[in-house]
Write a protein that holds these residues in place. Structure first.
Motif, mmCIF file in Angstrom:
data_model
loop_
_atom_site.group_PDB
_atom_site.id
_atom_site.type_symbol
_atom_site.label_atom_id
_atom_site.label_comp_id
_atom_site.label_asym_id
_atom_site.label_seq_id
_atom_site.Cartn_x
_atom_site.Cartn_y
_atom_site.Cartn_z
ATOM 1 N N LYS A 35 -8.691 3.061 5.644
ATOM 2 C CA LYS A 35 -8.205 1.680 5.601
ATOM 3 C C LYS A 35 -9.274 0.724 6.148
ATOM 4 O O LYS A 35 -9.501 -0.353 5.594
ATOM 5 C CB LYS A 35 -6.910 1.557 6.409
ATOM 6 N N LEU A 36 -9.944 1.136 7.224
ATOM 7 C CA LEU A 36 -11.006 0.301 7.795
ATOM 8 C C LEU A 36 -12.154 0.102 6.811
ATOM 9 O O LEU A 36 -12.717 -0.988 6.713
ATOM 10 C CB LEU A 36 -11.537 0.916 9.082
ATOM 11 N N LEU A 37 -12.500 1.148 6.092
ATOM 12 C CA LEU A 37 -13.566 1.037 5.099
ATOM 13 C C LEU A 37 -13.134 0.156 3.929
ATOM 14 O O LEU A 37 -13.947 -0.559 3.342
ATOM 15 C CB LEU A 37 -14.002 2.412 4.615
ATOM 16 N N GLU A 38 -11.846 0.194 3.605
ATOM 17 C CA GLU A 38 -11.294 -0.690 2.573
ATOM 18 C C GLU A 38 -11.416 -2.156 3.025
ATOM 19 O O GLU A 38 -11.754 -3.031 2.237
ATOM 20 C CB GLU A 38 -9.819 -0.323 2.352
ATOM 21 N N PHE A 39 -11.157 -2.417 4.296
ATOM 22 C CA PHE A 39 -11.259 -3.771 4.835
ATOM 23 C C PHE A 39 -12.703 -4.273 4.824
ATOM 24 O O PHE A 39 -12.961 -5.414 4.486
ATOM 25 C CB PHE A 39 -10.758 -3.828 6.283
ATOM 26 N N GLU A 40 -13.621 -3.403 5.242
ATOM 27 C CA GLU A 40 -15.007 -3.840 5.441
ATOM 28 C C GLU A 40 -15.919 -2.614 5.477
ATOM 29 O O GLU A 40 -15.774 -1.760 6.355
ATOM 30 C CB GLU A 40 -15.104 -4.604 6.757
#
Length: 129
Positions: free
Chosen positions: A20-25
């Motif tokens: 999810k964090l990689l999806e955000f940024e």
């Protein structure tokens, strides 16, 4: 008098949180690599409803929560991840409005923990069902 509600809507842990964090940024990849191996990341979706308060001054959503382990000891991990467009913290609201967003916490692997926000007095949330 201020009347507000704060709710935990979703908790993503470990690899699911990292995805999810990689999806955000994409830059979060570097921060994830630097995390101590005794800890894992959790991405927590929160909702803040500002029901009643000063009509002339905005209220900001609380900053990062404090994290406590199962024994009640505060967990302090130097970690920061970017959640640009879906952040929870530091958003100005007026009475009658609400906001949903994400916070990221680093917690001991495999253990239960609580998060706490100080809203005049501390409010604690369990992140397990």
């Amino acid at each position: 008098d201020v009347k507000a509600k704060l709710s935990v809507l979703e908790v993503l842990k470990g690899k699911e949180a990292e995805a999810k964090l990689l999806e955000f940024e994409s830059y979060n990849k570097e921060a994830i690599k630097k995390l101590d191996s005794n800890y894992e990341l959790n991405v927590i979706k929160l909702k803040f409803v500002y029901e009643k308060g000063d009509e002339d001054e905005p209220l900001k959503t609380p900053y990062r929560p404090k994290v406590f382990d199962a024994k009640g000891k505060e967990v302090k991990v130097d970690f920061y991840a970017n959640v640009p467009k879906k952040k929870f913290s530091d958003i100005e609201l007026y009475p009658g409005s609400d906001h949903e967003g994400y916070v990221v916490v680093a917690v001991p692997k495999g253990g239960d923990y609580l998060i706490s926000y100080d809203l005049g007095k501390p409010v604690f949330f369990s992140t397990t069902k």
